[in-house]
Design an enzyme around this catalytic site. Structure first.
Site, PDB file in Angstrom:
ATOM      1  N   PHE A   1     -58.195   8.848 -49.693  1.00 26.49           N
ATOM      2  CA  PHE A   1     -57.050   8.423 -48.888  1.00 26.49           C
ATOM      3  C   PHE A   1     -57.075   9.102 -47.502  1.00 26.49           C
ATOM      4  O   PHE A   1     -57.172   8.418 -46.473  1.00 26.49           O
ATOM      5  CB  PHE A   1     -55.782   8.728 -49.690  1.00 26.49           C
ATOM      6  CG  PHE A   1     -54.521   8.854 -48.898  1.00 26.49           C
ATOM      7  CD1 PHE A   1     -54.149   7.859 -47.993  1.00 26.49           C
ATOM      8  CD2 PHE A   1     -53.695   9.958 -49.064  1.00 26.49           C
ATOM      9  CE1 PHE A   1     -52.959   7.978 -47.267  1.00 26.49           C
ATOM     10  CE2 PHE A   1     -52.514  10.080 -48.349  1.00 26.49           C
ATOM     11  CZ  PHE A   1     -52.154   9.089 -47.435  1.00 26.49           C
TER      12      PHE A   1
ATOM     13  N   LYS B   1     -73.539  28.088 -43.781  1.00 24.76           N
ATOM     14  CA  LYS B   1     -74.233  29.346 -43.447  1.00 24.76           C
ATOM     15  C   LYS B   1     -75.681  29.054 -43.040  1.00 24.76           C
ATOM     16  O   LYS B   1     -76.180  29.572 -42.045  1.00 24.76           O
ATOM     17  CB  LYS B   1     -74.208  30.260 -44.680  1.00 24.76           C
ATOM     18  CG  LYS B   1     -74.946  31.568 -44.506  1.00 24.76           C
ATOM     19  CD  LYS B   1     -74.967  32.339 -45.816  1.00 24.76           C
ATOM     20  CE  LYS B   1     -75.984  33.455 -45.733  1.00 24.76           C
ATOM     21  NZ  LYS B   1     -76.198  34.096 -47.031  1.00 24.76           N
TER      22      LYS B   1
ATOM     23  N   TYR C   1     -55.753  22.934 -59.870  1.00 23.27           N
ATOM     24  CA  TYR C   1     -55.711  22.537 -58.456  1.00 23.27           C
ATOM     25  C   TYR C   1     -55.319  23.734 -57.584  1.00 23.27           C
ATOM     26  O   TYR C   1     -56.016  24.065 -56.622  1.00 23.27           O
ATOM     27  CB  TYR C   1     -54.709  21.398 -58.285  1.00 23.27           C
ATOM     28  CG  TYR C   1     -54.732  20.762 -56.912  1.00 23.27           C
ATOM     29  CD1 TYR C   1     -55.805  19.984 -56.500  1.00 23.27           C
ATOM     30  CD2 TYR C   1     -53.670  20.941 -56.026  1.00 23.27           C
ATOM     31  CE1 TYR C   1     -55.821  19.394 -55.247  1.00 23.27           C
ATOM     32  CE2 TYR C   1     -53.682  20.349 -54.769  1.00 23.27           C
ATOM     33  CZ  TYR C   1     -54.760  19.584 -54.391  1.00 23.27           C
ATOM     34  OH  TYR C   1     -54.772  19.000 -53.134  1.00 23.27           O
TER      35      TYR C   1
ATOM     36  N   ARG D   1     -48.553   9.632 -57.237  1.00 23.55           N
ATOM     37  CA  ARG D   1     -47.676  10.499 -56.450  1.00 23.55           C
ATOM     38  C   ARG D   1     -46.373   9.774 -56.119  1.00 23.55           C
ATOM     39  O   ARG D   1     -46.265   8.557 -56.234  1.00 23.55           O
ATOM     40  CB  ARG D   1     -48.387  10.974 -55.180  1.00 23.55           C
ATOM     41  CG  ARG D   1     -49.265  12.166 -55.470  1.00 23.55           C
ATOM     42  CD  ARG D   1     -50.065  12.603 -54.289  1.00 23.55           C
ATOM     43  NE  ARG D   1     -51.181  11.722 -54.020  1.00 23.55           N
ATOM     44  CZ  ARG D   1     -52.160  12.008 -53.180  1.00 23.55           C
ATOM     45  NH1 ARG D   1     -52.154  13.137 -52.517  1.00 23.55           N
ATOM     46  NH2 ARG D   1     -53.154  11.155 -52.987  1.00 23.55           N
TER      47      ARG D   1
HETATM   48  N1  UDP Z   1     -42.039  12.560 -58.839  1.00 26.62           N
HETATM   49  C1  UDP Z   1     -41.050  11.732 -59.362  1.00 26.62           C
HETATM   50  N2  UDP Z   1     -41.412  10.506 -59.807  1.00 26.62           N
HETATM   51  C2  UDP Z   1     -42.671  10.030 -59.747  1.00 26.62           C
HETATM   52  C3  UDP Z   1     -43.680  10.867 -59.205  1.00 26.62           C
HETATM   53  C4  UDP Z   1     -43.324  12.133 -58.766  1.00 26.62           C
HETATM   54  O1  UDP Z   1     -39.863  12.115 -59.433  1.00 26.62           O
HETATM   55  O2  UDP Z   1     -42.897   8.894 -60.175  1.00 26.62           O
HETATM   56  C5  UDP Z   1     -41.649  13.886 -58.336  1.00 26.62           C
HETATM   57  C6  UDP Z   1     -42.472  15.047 -58.882  1.00 26.62           C
HETATM   58  O3  UDP Z   1     -41.913  15.519 -60.083  1.00 26.62           O
HETATM   59  C7  UDP Z   1     -42.359  16.045 -57.747  1.00 26.62           C
HETATM   60  C8  UDP Z   1     -42.267  15.184 -56.484  1.00 26.62           C
HETATM   61  O4  UDP Z   1     -41.866  13.904 -56.939  1.00 26.62           O
HETATM   62  O5  UDP Z   1     -41.170  16.794 -57.857  1.00 26.62           O
HETATM   63  C9  UDP Z   1     -43.583  15.066 -55.741  1.00 26.62           C
HETATM   64  O6  UDP Z   1     -44.563  14.711 -56.671  1.00 26.62           O
HETATM   65  P1  UDP Z   1     -46.043  14.311 -56.267  1.00 26.62           P
HETATM   66  O7  UDP Z   1     -46.761  13.988 -57.541  1.00 26.62           O
HETATM   67  O8  UDP Z   1     -46.013  13.281 -55.206  1.00 26.62           O
HETATM   68  O9  UDP Z   1     -46.675  15.604 -55.588  1.00 26.62           O
HETATM   69  P2  UDP Z   1     -46.493  17.185 -55.757  1.00 26.62           P
HETATM   70  O10 UDP Z   1     -45.755  17.589 -54.544  1.00 26.62           O
HETATM   71  O11 UDP Z   1     -45.705  17.481 -57.000  1.00 26.62           O
HETATM   72  O12 UDP Z   1     -47.870  17.690 -55.837  1.00 26.62           O
END
Ligand code: UDP
Length: 317
Positions: A14, A106, A146, A187
């Protein structure tokens, strides 16, 4: 600027594919390495046939040897869904990937930019997050592959810098969104937009009071290039948009913008989900004269238009 021989790992992903496009526009020669685990060939299709572009399917946890001026090490799945699918491989990608790319830098004297993450701050006790904060990371949780993988990558950058004089640079990328995210990326921005466009339930994890700060991908890419071209500044530097939103407010905003009939439902909060996140970008402003220009509203409109097209393509197929 002189044309550089650029190696970009994760260049079919992405963020990587947007960076590839900008580097080619600037006249550089770009070699993309990607194992296509979360990257996609269609992201780089438009560059095929361009003389200064080359794609090599390669896993960055294996060595790669050739001469370059600049190395951008972006390879690693970044969505929690994706990086938790094969956590051992995720750690390998960040750790061995950093070893291999730093070893290469390097050997050939390249400048190397390492993509790190706001996840190095874990569930932060300092808010907003400044680069001098050491973080609050669980070393044995489901996100550790991660978080700790990227922390090791940062450690390696600084040790190669101190021990071997490699010209390293670290950026800490905060939540980023925009075109070329996968429909099933997992996400929050992509999930909510895809659900809203299909009038499906919007899945808010927990009560949605947790916050995130969302940066449009074009802004981020400008920041990455500003960092790579800045001399004598190894970082780490935060790159993100300081506009902070509760997840449930993001859901409301997206429902409104898409004129969707979706309802919001609450699902369990994943473990170790950070409660707050917002970058302090004073350092990026001072050193790179960089700050985001595209606000959430504008960025979401562009992203909604992209997902609308992606979903239509699927229906036609
Ligand atoms: N989240 C949510 N619903 C979804 C996907 C994510 O409520 O369908 C929430 C997740 O629990 C987090 C925030 O959105 O609190 C961001 O999640 P993401 O997976 O985008 O990235 P993170 O910042 O957690 O790595």
């Amino acid at each position: 600027m002189n044309a550089k021989r650029v190696l970009l790992t994760g260049g079919a992903g992405f963020i990587g594919s947007h960076l590839t496009g900008e580097l080619l526009k600037l006249g550089h020669q770009v070699t993309v390495l990607d194992n296509l685990s979360s990257g996609r060939l269609e992201n780089i299709q438009e560059f095929e046939g361009c003389e200064s572009f080359r794609f090599i399917k390669h896993d960055v946890s294996e060595p790669f040897c050739e001469d370059f001026d600049w190395i951008f090490n972006l390879a690693c799945p970044a969505s929690p869904d994706a990086y938790q699918t094969d956590p051992i491989q995720t750690t390998k990608t960040s750790m061995l990937g950093a070893f291999n790319m730093l070893g290469l830098a390097k050997r050939c004297g390249a400048r190397l930019l390492q993509a790190s993450t706001s996840e190095v701050y874990g569930d932060p006790k300092v808010h907003p997050q400044v680069e001098s904060y050491w973080g609050n990371v669980n070393p044995v949780g489901v996100r550790s592959c991660y978080d700790e993988g990227k922390r090791v990558a940062e450690t390696l950058c600084n040790d190669y810098r101190r021990q071997n004089g490699v010209d390293t640079k670290i950026i800490r990328i905060f939540n980023t969104y925009g075109p070329r995210m996968r429909v099933n990326d997992g996400r929050v921005v992509s999930n909510f937009i895809v659900q809203a466009l299909q009038d499906k339930d919007i899945t808010v994890y927990g009560d949605g009071s947790q916050t995130r700060s969302f940066c449009y991908v074009k802004d981020l890419v400008r920041g990455i290039l500003a960092m790579m071209t800045k001399d004598s500044f190894p970082g780490p530097v935060n790159l993100g948009n300081p506009g902070e939103y509760k997840v449930r407010d993001l859901a409301e905003i997206i429902i409104k913008m898409t004129n969707s009939k979706s309802r919001i439902i609450n699902l369990p909060l994943p473990s170790d989900d950070p409660t707050v996140r917002r970058p302090d970008i004073s350092l990026a402003k001072k050193e790179l004269h960089w700050e985001p220009k595209i606000d959430l509203n504008e960025g979401l409109l562009l992203t909604i238009a992209y997902f609308d097209k992606e979903l239509t393509k699927r229906v036609i197929k």
